[in-house]
Write an enzyme that holds these catalytic residues in place. Structure first.
Site, PDB file in Angstrom:
ATOM      1  CB  THR A  95      -0.935  -0.002   1.225  1.00  0.00           C
ATOM      2  OG1 THR A  95      -1.802  -1.146   1.140  1.00  0.00           O
ATOM      3  CG2 THR A  95      -1.781   1.259   1.287  1.00  0.00           C
ATOM      4  CB  ILE A 131       4.862   1.120   3.980  1.00  0.00           C
ATOM      5  CG1 ILE A 131       3.909   0.783   5.139  1.00  0.00           C
ATOM      6  CG2 ILE A 131       4.812   2.610   3.634  1.00  0.00           C
ATOM      7  CD1 ILE A 131       2.450   1.147   4.901  1.00  0.00           C
ATOM      8  CE  LYS A 132       4.266   0.199  -4.952  1.00  0.00           C
ATOM      9  NZ  LYS A 132       3.392  -0.040  -6.133  1.00  0.00           N
ATOM     10  CG  LEU A 133       7.859   4.827   1.666  1.00  0.00           C
ATOM     11  CD1 LEU A 133       8.931   4.402   2.649  1.00  0.00           C
ATOM     12  CD2 LEU A 133       7.251   6.161   2.086  1.00  0.00           C
TER      13      LEU A 133
END
EC number: 2.2.1.2
Length: 316
Positions: A95, A131-133
């Site tokens: 996400t 967690i997508k960054l």
């Protein structure tokens, strides 16, 4: 004869690059990845209307401020879609943090913690979430902080070797180097097509994978953004590959041998000293393609985030 998708699964962990739960259930991938563009696309599917309604209800209980309600609805919608996807994949959901925070380390960390709390409150544990960054210097620093807190990260929009090296040195869990978007840039620049083996995106991911394995980095390499199955098959053996439903369909319909192209050498070469911020910027900026595609990717994700917010605002 077994399909190419079946054979690929024996060499590589197959991940679905979509927010469409029906498509995910069809191809039984290990994990799934989403991004702002895919969440926007999913939000337009009629069957997802109850998820939007539930997200709005949550947001209204948190704040009376409409702007805050829009933000909270978007975050909860991403989490609600993630929760549904986790019912059909055994592994993890990725996400993404708001792309507008790509150059804000503190803001990215705060948003990541908020998303994780939303998942945790719904009974989803950290070991099922990535967690997508964006792979900016600031995004990589945010990931470094989050990894130390037990929040695993997926560093996306990765186009340069400098980005890949900095991610490994920061100890991030996983990177998503983009294959097709690299090829797009070179195709436009040189005005020609590329054979899969000489595809600049394939060459880039192969180089990153080999560097990681030679130096004993644990960061997972997950090739992303494919334009055709030729690119995918040239990366057979990569740790993971995240693939869109239309290309999963092609692989399922194709037969013929799939050859392992990437092999883990389990190397222990001495690692160089960690890059400084100045070194990162210098090396990354030597790659015109990477500079352009990173900026473009952030802009496009921000545009789709804005479209999602506008859509949500009309429903509040």
């Amino acid at each position: 004869m077994t399909t190419k998708l079946e054979q690929l699964r024996k060499l590589t962990t197959v991940v679905a690059d979509t927010g469409d739960i029906e498509a995910i259930a069809k191809y039984t991938p290990e994990d799934a990845t989403t991004n702002p563009s895919l969440i926007l696309k999913a939000a337009e599917i009629t069957e997802y209307a109850p998820l939007i309604d539930a997200s709005i209800e949550y947001a209204k209980a948190q704040s009376n401020d409409k702007a805050q309600q829009v933000q909270d609805t978007c975050d909860m919608l991403a989490v609600n879609i993630g929760k549904e996807i986790l019912k059909v994949v055994p592994g993890r959901i990725s996400t993404e943090v708001d792309a507008r925070l790509s150059y804000d380390t503190e803001g990215s960390v705060a948003k990541a913690r908020q998303l994780i709390k939303m998942y945790n409150d719904a009974g989803i544990t950290n070991d099922r979430i990535l967690i997508k960054l964006a792979s900016t210097w600031e995004g990589i620093r945010a990931a470094e902080i989050l990894e130390k807190e037990g929040i695993n990260c997926n560093l996306t929009l990765l186009f340069s070797f400098a980005q890949a090296r900095a991610c490994a040195e920061a100890g991030v869990y996983l990177i998503s180097p983009f294959v097709g978007r690299i090829m797009d840039w070179y195709k436009a620049k040189e005005g020609r097509d590329f054979e899969p083996s000489e595809d600049p995106g394939v060459v880039s991911v192969t180089g990153i994978y080999n560097y990681y394995k030679e130096h004993g980095y644990n960061t997972v390499v997950m090739g992303a953004s494919f334009r055709n199955i030729g690119e995918i098959l040239e990366l057979a053996g990569c740790d993971r590959l995240t693939i869109s439903p239309n290309l999963l369909q092609e692989l399922e319909e194709a037969t013929g041998e799939v050859v392992e192209k990437l092999v883990d050498t389990n190397g222990n070469k001495a690692r160089p000293a960690a890059m400084t911020h100045a070194e990162f910027l210098w090396d990354h900026n030597q790659d015109a393609m990477a500079v352009e595609k990173l900026a473009e990717g952030i802009r496009n994700f921000a545009v789709d985030q804005g479209k999602l917010e506008a859509m949500i605002a009309t429903k509040l």
